[in-house]
Design an enzyme around this catalytic site. Sequence first.
Site, PDB file in Angstrom:
ATOM      1  N   GLU A  51       0.815  -1.215   0.000  1.00  0.00           N
ATOM      2  CA  GLU A  51       0.000   0.000   0.000  1.00  0.00           C
ATOM      3  C   GLU A  51       0.849   1.266   0.000  1.00  0.00           C
ATOM      4  O   GLU A  51       0.557   2.236   0.688  1.00  0.00           O
ATOM      5  CB  GLU A  51      -0.957  -0.012   1.199  1.00  0.00           C
ATOM      6  CG  GLU A  51      -1.923  -1.176   1.166  1.00  0.00           C
ATOM      7  CD  GLU A  51      -2.899  -1.191   2.326  1.00  0.00           C
ATOM      8  OE1 GLU A  51      -4.020  -1.683   2.143  1.00  0.00           O
ATOM      9  OE2 GLU A  51      -2.540  -0.718   3.425  1.00  0.00           O
ATOM     10  N   ASP A 106      -8.679  -8.931   3.913  1.00  0.00           N
ATOM     11  CA  ASP A 106      -8.446  -7.809   4.821  1.00  0.00           C
ATOM     12  C   ASP A 106      -9.500  -7.732   5.916  1.00  0.00           C
ATOM     13  O   ASP A 106     -10.373  -6.874   5.882  1.00  0.00           O
ATOM     14  CB  ASP A 106      -8.427  -6.499   4.025  1.00  0.00           C
ATOM     15  CG  ASP A 106      -8.018  -5.301   4.877  1.00  0.00           C
ATOM     16  OD1 ASP A 106      -7.377  -5.504   5.921  1.00  0.00           O
ATOM     17  OD2 ASP A 106      -8.345  -4.167   4.496  1.00  0.00           O
ATOM     18  N   GLU A 144     -12.918  -2.461  12.208  1.00  0.00           N
ATOM     19  CA  GLU A 144     -12.760  -1.759  10.934  1.00  0.00           C
ATOM     20  C   GLU A 144     -13.877  -2.078   9.952  1.00  0.00           C
ATOM     21  O   GLU A 144     -14.421  -1.192   9.292  1.00  0.00           O
ATOM     22  CB  GLU A 144     -11.405  -2.124  10.320  1.00  0.00           C
ATOM     23  CG  GLU A 144     -11.148  -1.501   8.962  1.00  0.00           C
ATOM     24  CD  GLU A 144      -9.793  -1.883   8.396  1.00  0.00           C
ATOM     25  OE1 GLU A 144      -9.484  -1.439   7.280  1.00  0.00           O
ATOM     26  OE2 GLU A 144      -9.042  -2.639   9.058  1.00  0.00           O
TER      27      GLU A 144
END
Length: 710
Positions: free
Chosen positions: A303, A377, A405
């Site tokens: 990332e 993820d 998240e």
Amino acid sequence: MKSKFLFVFISFILLNSASFATDPLSSDGDDGYKLWLKYEPLTDASVKAEYLKYAAFIGLSGKGEIAQSAGQELQKGLKSLLGKNVSVTNSSGNKTGGIVLKLEPAAANNQQQEAYRIQLSAGNIVVSSESESGILYGTFALLRHIQMQRSVKSLSQTSSPKVRYRMLNHWDNPDGSIERGYAGSSLWKWYELPECVDPRYEDYARANASLGINGTVLNNVNASARFMSQEYILKVAAIANVMRRYGIRTYLSVYFAAPKTLGGLSTSDPLDPKVRAWWADKVAQIYKEIPDFGGFLVKANSEGEPGPQDYGRTHADGANMLAEAFKPFEGIVIWRAFVYKADPNADRFKAAYEEFVPLDGKFDPKVIVQVKNGPIDFQPREPFSPMFGNMPKTPLGMEFQITQEYLGFATHAVYEAPIFKECLDSDTYVNGEGATVAKVVDGSLHGYARTLMAGVANTGNARNWTGHPLAQANWYAFGRLSWDHQLSSEEIAREWTELTLTRNQKACAHIVGLMLRSREIYVDYNTPLGLSRPWMGVHFAPEPWQNKGSRPDWTAVYYHRADSVGLGFDRTATGSNALAQYQPPVQAQWIDPDKTPLSYLLWFHHVGWDKKLSTGRTLWEELCTRFYTGADSVRWMQQQWELAKSNLDPQVYTDVAQRLKVQHREAVWWRDSWVLYLQTFAKKPIPTAFEPPKQTLEEVKQSVKVYLIR
């Protein structure tokens, strides 16, 4: 996942948390600060009488600061639980009627040194261990037993950790923000340190030690080179001085390009002698200030973060360079496997396996590769990562996410122990049946000497630590499972509920039932049948139509692949063939859409809208059923919470009750977004059993736009 929207949303997230915050100055109720260490007075008179027989003294044989912490904790706990001040003595002699914390000769095995035994012996309750840390863990176990009003007669127990390194990963930044933090700002007050040491650091350490957590990474994996400066090393040392008293080692995430950005070198190439020397000097500098420093956590070439591949080197080259710097010390290097390239034709599912499995056996013994529980993820449900079981020569650590998240931030109640257990109990079928992920992680399958389980922390400076009061249970569950992964989700939920909310068994049953069903309810209204939805944004707003991003795998449509034919990601041989990364018996579970469990169906198959499923409904009908029943089930959660009301602190009751109202509203939001969007492809009516959404798709899209610009 690193987000360009992080700073745009940080004020909203803080506001979201603050809207439920409690003011400790204006409240006489339970504000959640004490977590599961409330030590409320025993109400069972017979149990209290049993323990008063052993409250004559506390005998402490260890002289170190960890043993002293154990003695102080026991003294504090007994005063509150039994209403009696119990003195601590360094020698119990031949006295009886007390609690003895006994240090025994140490063994060579570090993990076994942390084991403890609690038993009745010679008229005393004896907590013994080969280390002061073990005495501390045994002390907390004894206090847990007393808090739950369990009889002295059932006290005998022996326990040892299954995993050596049990730690929290904080994604906290130097400016006080937290990436994926939903409970206020960072605990760490960097601008005040090292001179001002917040007393809250000690309470954080106590909470972790009570669960057997023995390590903490203080800063974000998207790291700042600032933490390698002498200024910040001294700040970290001040925190480490507190953690040390509770057997917790301090770790840091590092910025791989620090030799250039901080050290002024022309390169950060891991094979460059000057770079290697810079890191060796830096590690020595850290150990001068923090003699028990734990090591480095590294996110590299992921990332946009720099790493060894920037210089044509491998992950092993980068990790081994850092491991070399730790050779004179006990510290380790934890190298994250969360990597994936921006390839429009690739399947992100396969990325970590493709990069790391060919490097098996090439990592230094001081290196642990940290792998997320699933291949994408931290989704509400994922199959276990295919890396587990496929790197027998390299220790693989587990990375779970405690912070929510993708699980509703701080407004949705989702008990995560079933997520952790689902992964740990999965069978990799490496070397035959019974080769669970847990056996990979604890080292028993491949004989790893170093083992690790990490949890991305959900703590912030909110008074109750986690924003949502029930989210404390996820911190608790991670800690308990990192010590003993054989514990059940129900056992942990009951412990936490009795320690934190109520000892009333009827109320406890309602709350535990709510907790155990909460994950499946969330999945039903959020991502049923194996849908997934990560994208480069806030990670919460329902936006299945999102199709614009700087790379394909930063869009929503990349994952669900809805079209006029059907829905789902084909990962069989006719698609990306990601399924081939698993052992044949695992492949056999998921290769046939007619035999694949519905919970993983759309993870591995693109399924037609009219396909009849095992429930007797078509895919479209089943999706509608899941979305609607999931949202409706939040009402059931509200009812269960209401049934426990009379046995709950009013402040806690009201806080959770309000959040459940938000959860129901947002569950309907998710339901309507998915159903209306997917209906544009399925071209089918919503089954008559369900009331159509009150909004149109365009109106729902507009509500999401409003959310995203807050």
